[in-house]
Design a protein around this motif. Structure first.
Motif, PDB file in Angstrom:
ATOM      1  N   GLU A  33      -1.722  -4.156 -10.779  1.00 13.11           N
ATOM      2  CA  GLU A  33      -3.072  -3.885 -10.293  1.00 13.11           C
ATOM      3  C   GLU A  33      -3.020  -2.678  -9.370  1.00 13.11           C
ATOM      4  OE1 GLU A  33      -5.219  -7.283  -8.750  1.00 13.11           O
ATOM      5  OE2 GLU A  33      -4.064  -8.610 -10.065  1.00 13.11           O
ATOM      6  N   ILE A  34      -3.963  -1.774  -9.563  1.00 12.84           N
ATOM      7  CA  ILE A  34      -4.029  -0.528  -8.820  1.00 12.84           C
ATOM      8  C   ILE A  34      -5.412  -0.458  -8.184  1.00 12.84           C
ATOM      9  CG2 ILE A  34      -3.952   1.992  -9.022  1.00 12.84           C
ATOM     10  CD1 ILE A  34      -2.283   1.499 -11.643  1.00 12.84           C
ATOM     11  N   GLU A  35      -5.454  -0.497  -6.852  1.00  8.70           N
ATOM     12  CA  GLU A  35      -6.731  -0.482  -6.137  1.00  8.70           C
ATOM     13  C   GLU A  35      -6.760   0.667  -5.143  1.00  8.70           C
ATOM     14  OE1 GLU A  35      -8.069  -4.389  -4.645  1.00  8.70           O
ATOM     15  OE2 GLU A  35      -6.189  -5.121  -5.479  1.00  8.70           O
ATOM     16  N   PRO A  36      -7.830   1.464  -5.147  1.00 16.06           N
ATOM     17  CA  PRO A  36      -7.920   2.544  -4.162  1.00 16.06           C
ATOM     18  C   PRO A  36      -8.096   1.996  -2.747  1.00 16.06           C
ATOM     19  CG  PRO A  36      -9.947   2.412  -5.461  1.00 16.06           C
ATOM     20  CD  PRO A  36      -8.992   1.407  -6.031  1.00 16.06           C
ATOM     21  N   THR A  37      -7.479   2.685  -1.791  1.00 14.39           N
ATOM     22  CA  THR A  37      -7.645   2.371  -0.373  1.00 14.39           C
ATOM     23  C   THR A  37      -8.014   3.674   0.345  1.00 14.39           C
ATOM     24  OG1 THR A  37      -5.345   2.818   0.239  1.00 14.39           O
ATOM     25  CG2 THR A  37      -5.855   0.575  -0.516  1.00 14.39           C
ATOM     26  N   ALA A  38      -8.259   3.586   1.615  1.00 17.41           N
ATOM     27  CA  ALA A  38      -8.615   4.777   2.391  1.00 17.41           C
ATOM     28  C   ALA A  38      -7.482   5.800   2.425  1.00 17.41           C
ATOM     29  CB  ALA A  38      -9.006   4.374   3.806  1.00 17.41           C
ATOM     30  N   GLU A  71       0.861  -1.177   0.000  1.00 19.60           N
ATOM     31  CA  GLU A  71       0.000   0.000   0.000  1.00 19.60           C
ATOM     32  C   GLU A  71       0.899   1.230   0.000  1.00 19.60           C
ATOM     33  OE1 GLU A  71      -3.831   2.013   2.245  1.00 19.60           O
ATOM     34  OE2 GLU A  71      -3.156   0.023   2.854  1.00 19.60           O
ATOM     35  N   VAL A  72       0.594   2.177  -0.896  1.00 18.94           N
ATOM     36  CA  VAL A  72       1.378   3.403  -0.997  1.00 18.94           C
ATOM     37  C   VAL A  72       0.449   4.601  -0.807  1.00 18.94           C
ATOM     38  CG1 VAL A  72       3.215   2.420  -2.416  1.00 18.94           C
ATOM     39  CG2 VAL A  72       1.191   3.383  -3.536  1.00 18.94           C
ATOM     40  N   ALA A  73       0.996   5.669  -0.256  1.00 19.16           N
ATOM     41  CA  ALA A  73       0.200   6.841   0.102  1.00 19.16           C
ATOM     42  C   ALA A  73       0.120   7.852  -1.037  1.00 19.16           C
ATOM     43  CB  ALA A  73       0.759   7.483   1.364  1.00 19.16           C
ATOM     44  N   VAL A  74      -0.282   7.376  -2.199  1.00 16.70           N
ATOM     45  CA  VAL A  74      -0.533   8.244  -3.356  1.00 16.70           C
ATOM     46  C   VAL A  74      -1.805   7.748  -4.034  1.00 16.70           C
ATOM     47  CG1 VAL A  74       1.887   8.895  -3.726  1.00 16.70           C
ATOM     48  CG2 VAL A  74       0.985   6.875  -4.849  1.00 16.70           C
ATOM     49  N   PRO A  75      -2.546   8.659  -4.677  1.00 15.99           N
ATOM     50  CA  PRO A  75      -3.812   8.257  -5.278  1.00 15.99           C
ATOM     51  C   PRO A  75      -3.634   7.376  -6.519  1.00 15.99           C
ATOM     52  CG  PRO A  75      -3.426  10.604  -5.630  1.00 15.99           C
ATOM     53  CD  PRO A  75      -2.304  10.094  -4.769  1.00 15.99           C
ATOM     54  N   PRO A  76      -4.583   6.477  -6.766  1.00 17.77           N
ATOM     55  CA  PRO A  76      -4.493   5.569  -7.911  1.00 17.77           C
ATOM     56  C   PRO A  76      -4.307   6.268  -9.256  1.00 17.77           C
ATOM     57  CG  PRO A  76      -6.267   4.880  -6.461  1.00 17.77           C
ATOM     58  CD  PRO A  76      -5.776   6.201  -5.949  1.00 17.77           C
ATOM     59  N   HIS A  77      -4.961   7.411  -9.460  1.00 22.10           N
ATOM     60  CA  HIS A  77      -4.840   8.066 -10.770  1.00 22.10           C
ATOM     61  C   HIS A  77      -3.416   8.538 -11.046  1.00 22.10           C
ATOM     62  CE1 HIS A  77      -5.324  11.844  -8.502  1.00 22.10           C
ATOM     63  NE2 HIS A  77      -4.801  12.438  -9.561  1.00 22.10           N
ATOM     64  N   LEU A  78      -2.641   8.864  -9.998  1.00 24.38           N
ATOM     65  CA  LEU A  78      -1.251   9.257 -10.219  1.00 24.38           C
ATOM     66  C   LEU A  78      -0.354   8.049 -10.462  1.00 24.38           C
ATOM     67  CD1 LEU A  78      -0.770  12.215  -7.700  1.00 24.38           C
ATOM     68  CD2 LEU A  78      -1.228  12.303 -10.170  1.00 24.38           C
ATOM     69  N   VAL A  79      -0.650   6.934  -9.810  1.00 31.79           N
ATOM     70  CA  VAL A  79       0.088   5.691 -10.102  1.00 31.79           C
ATOM     71  C   VAL A  79      -0.150   5.319 -11.566  1.00 31.79           C
ATOM     72  CG1 VAL A  79       0.313   3.232  -9.557  1.00 31.79           C
ATOM     73  CG2 VAL A  79      -0.021   4.894  -7.701  1.00 31.79           C
ATOM     74  N   TRP A  80      -1.386   5.409 -12.007  1.00 36.16           N
ATOM     75  CA  TRP A  80      -1.734   5.108 -13.394  1.00 36.16           C
ATOM     76  C   TRP A  80      -0.974   6.017 -14.359  1.00 36.16           C
ATOM     77  CZ3 TRP A  80      -3.962   1.307 -15.975  1.00 36.16           C
ATOM     78  CH2 TRP A  80      -4.366   1.539 -17.287  1.00 36.16           C
ATOM     79  N   ARG A  81      -0.978   7.302 -14.089  1.00 34.48           N
ATOM     80  CA  ARG A  81      -0.260   8.243 -14.960  1.00 34.48           C
ATOM     81  C   ARG A  81       1.223   7.889 -15.038  1.00 34.48           C
ATOM     82  NH1 ARG A  81      -0.860  14.311 -13.775  1.00 34.48           N
ATOM     83  NH2 ARG A  81       0.589  14.285 -15.534  1.00 34.48           N
ATOM     84  N   ALA A  82       1.819   7.546 -13.879  1.00 38.00           N
ATOM     85  CA  ALA A  82       3.241   7.217 -13.856  1.00 38.00           C
ATOM     86  C   ALA A  82       3.543   5.997 -14.721  1.00 38.00           C
ATOM     87  CB  ALA A  82       3.712   6.993 -12.424  1.00 38.00           C
ATOM     88  N   TRP A  83       2.603   5.076 -14.803  1.00 42.93           N
ATOM     89  CA  TRP A  83       2.779   3.866 -15.613  1.00 42.93           C
ATOM     90  C   TRP A  83       2.450   4.085 -17.082  1.00 42.93           C
ATOM     91  CZ3 TRP A  83       4.936  -0.717 -15.853  1.00 42.93           C
ATOM     92  CH2 TRP A  83       5.401  -1.318 -14.686  1.00 42.93           C
ATOM     93  N   GLY A 140      -4.671   5.707   0.058  1.00 41.76           N
ATOM     94  CA  GLY A 140      -3.874   5.774  -1.166  1.00 41.76           C
ATOM     95  C   GLY A 140      -4.210   4.671  -2.139  1.00 41.76           C
ATOM     96  N   THR A 141      -3.231   3.802  -2.379  1.00 39.98           N
ATOM     97  CA  THR A 141      -3.355   2.770  -3.406  1.00 39.98           C
ATOM     98  C   THR A 141      -2.756   1.457  -2.922  1.00 39.98           C
ATOM     99  OG1 THR A 141      -3.124   4.439  -5.154  1.00 39.98           O
ATOM    100  CG2 THR A 141      -2.683   2.157  -5.779  1.00 39.98           C
ATOM    101  N   LEU A 142      -3.478   0.370  -3.154  1.00 34.14           N
ATOM    102  CA  LEU A 142      -2.894  -0.955  -2.996  1.00 34.14           C
ATOM    103  C   LEU A 142      -2.315  -1.315  -4.362  1.00 34.14           C
ATOM    104  CD1 LEU A 142      -2.253  -3.474  -1.381  1.00 34.14           C
ATOM    105  CD2 LEU A 142      -4.497  -4.378  -2.056  1.00 34.14           C
ATOM    106  N   TYR A 143      -1.009  -1.484  -4.400  1.00 25.86           N
ATOM    107  CA  TYR A 143      -0.249  -1.718  -5.627  1.00 25.86           C
ATOM    108  C   TYR A 143       0.202  -3.165  -5.624  1.00 25.86           C
ATOM    109  CZ  TYR A 143       3.669  -0.978  -8.919  1.00 25.86           C
ATOM    110  OH  TYR A 143       4.544  -1.033  -9.975  1.00 25.86           O
ATOM    111  N   THR A 144      -0.203  -3.909  -6.636  1.00 21.77           N
ATOM    112  CA  THR A 144       0.211  -5.305  -6.745  1.00 21.77           C
ATOM    113  C   THR A 144       0.851  -5.510  -8.117  1.00 21.77           C
ATOM    114  OG1 THR A 144      -1.634  -5.987  -5.343  1.00 21.77           O
ATOM    115  CG2 THR A 144      -0.519  -7.717  -6.596  1.00 21.77           C
ATOM    116  N   ALA A 145       2.136  -5.821  -8.112  1.00 23.28           N
ATOM    117  CA  ALA A 145       2.875  -6.112  -9.340  1.00 23.28           C
ATOM    118  C   ALA A 145       3.222  -7.590  -9.336  1.00 23.28           C
ATOM    119  CB  ALA A 145       4.144  -5.276  -9.416  1.00 23.28           C
ATOM    120  N   ARG A 146       2.892  -8.259 -10.426  1.00 25.07           N
ATOM    121  CA  ARG A 146       3.218  -9.675 -10.557  1.00 25.07           C
ATOM    122  C   ARG A 146       4.024  -9.906 -11.824  1.00 25.07           C
ATOM    123  NH1 ARG A 146      -2.614 -12.270  -8.926  1.00 25.07           N
ATOM    124  NH2 ARG A 146      -2.322 -12.070  -6.677  1.00 25.07           N
TER     125      ARG A 146
END
Length: 160
Positions: free
Chosen positions: A112-117, A20-32, A119-125
């Motif tokens: 996988e990018i999932e919103p949490t309370a 879990e990271v303390a940044v919003p999902p839409h910014l994780v998406w943009r970074a990718w 930030g984001t739950l980030y799962t890379a496989r």
């Protein structure tokens, strides 16, 4: 979480980084998905990503060029298999743009990018064809390398 019928995690063949990271999902998406951002975090320092091409659609090109501190160079071209905006990216180096076989694929990856309370739950496989490939990737430093890259992504998007 978005479920893919063919992407079940198999610990004998696959590696996973889940945090879990303390940044919003839409910014994780943009970074990718934005090459100008991806080149700033994708490769653990002291390596650098010097070029990136993204055609963000199933069958679209995903190319990165990574360069090491001693002149090493890794030019990797693959394609996206699944794209679910702000939720899921699946790509492989076994296929090129348009799903054309490349012959020497190493892995298929899912992000996988999932919103949490908070930030984001980030799962890379990283899915591999056999145990030897998984072990090779693990010994290359999958956990540390992908973890460092995620830390770099978080630092980048926190500054946006």
């Amino acid at each position: 979480m978005t479920t893919l019928p063919a992407a079940a995690f198999d610990p004998a063949l696959d590696l996973e980084l889940r945090r879990e990271v303390a940044v919003p999902p839409h910014l994780v998406w943009r970074a990718w998905t934005e090459p100008a951002l991806l080149t700033q975090w994708f490769t653990p320092a002291p390596w650098r990503t010097t070029h990136c091409e993204i055609d963000l659609r199933p069958g679209g090109k995903f190319r990165t060029v990574m360069e090491g501190p001693n002149g090493e160079k890794n030019d990797s071209t693959g394609c996206f298999l699944f794209v679910v905006p702000e939720k899921l990216l699946v790509f492989t180096d076994a296929l090129g743009p348009g799903y054309r076989p490349l012959g020497a694929g190493f892995m298929t990856a899912s992000i996988e990018i999932e919103p949490t309370a908070t930030g984001t739950l980030y799962t890379a496989r990283a899915l591999h064809k056999d145990e030897a490939s998984r072990k090779q990737h693990e010994e290359m430093g999958f956990q540390q390398g992908w973890g460092t890259a995620l830390d770099q992504l978080v630092a980048l998007v926190k500054g946006m």
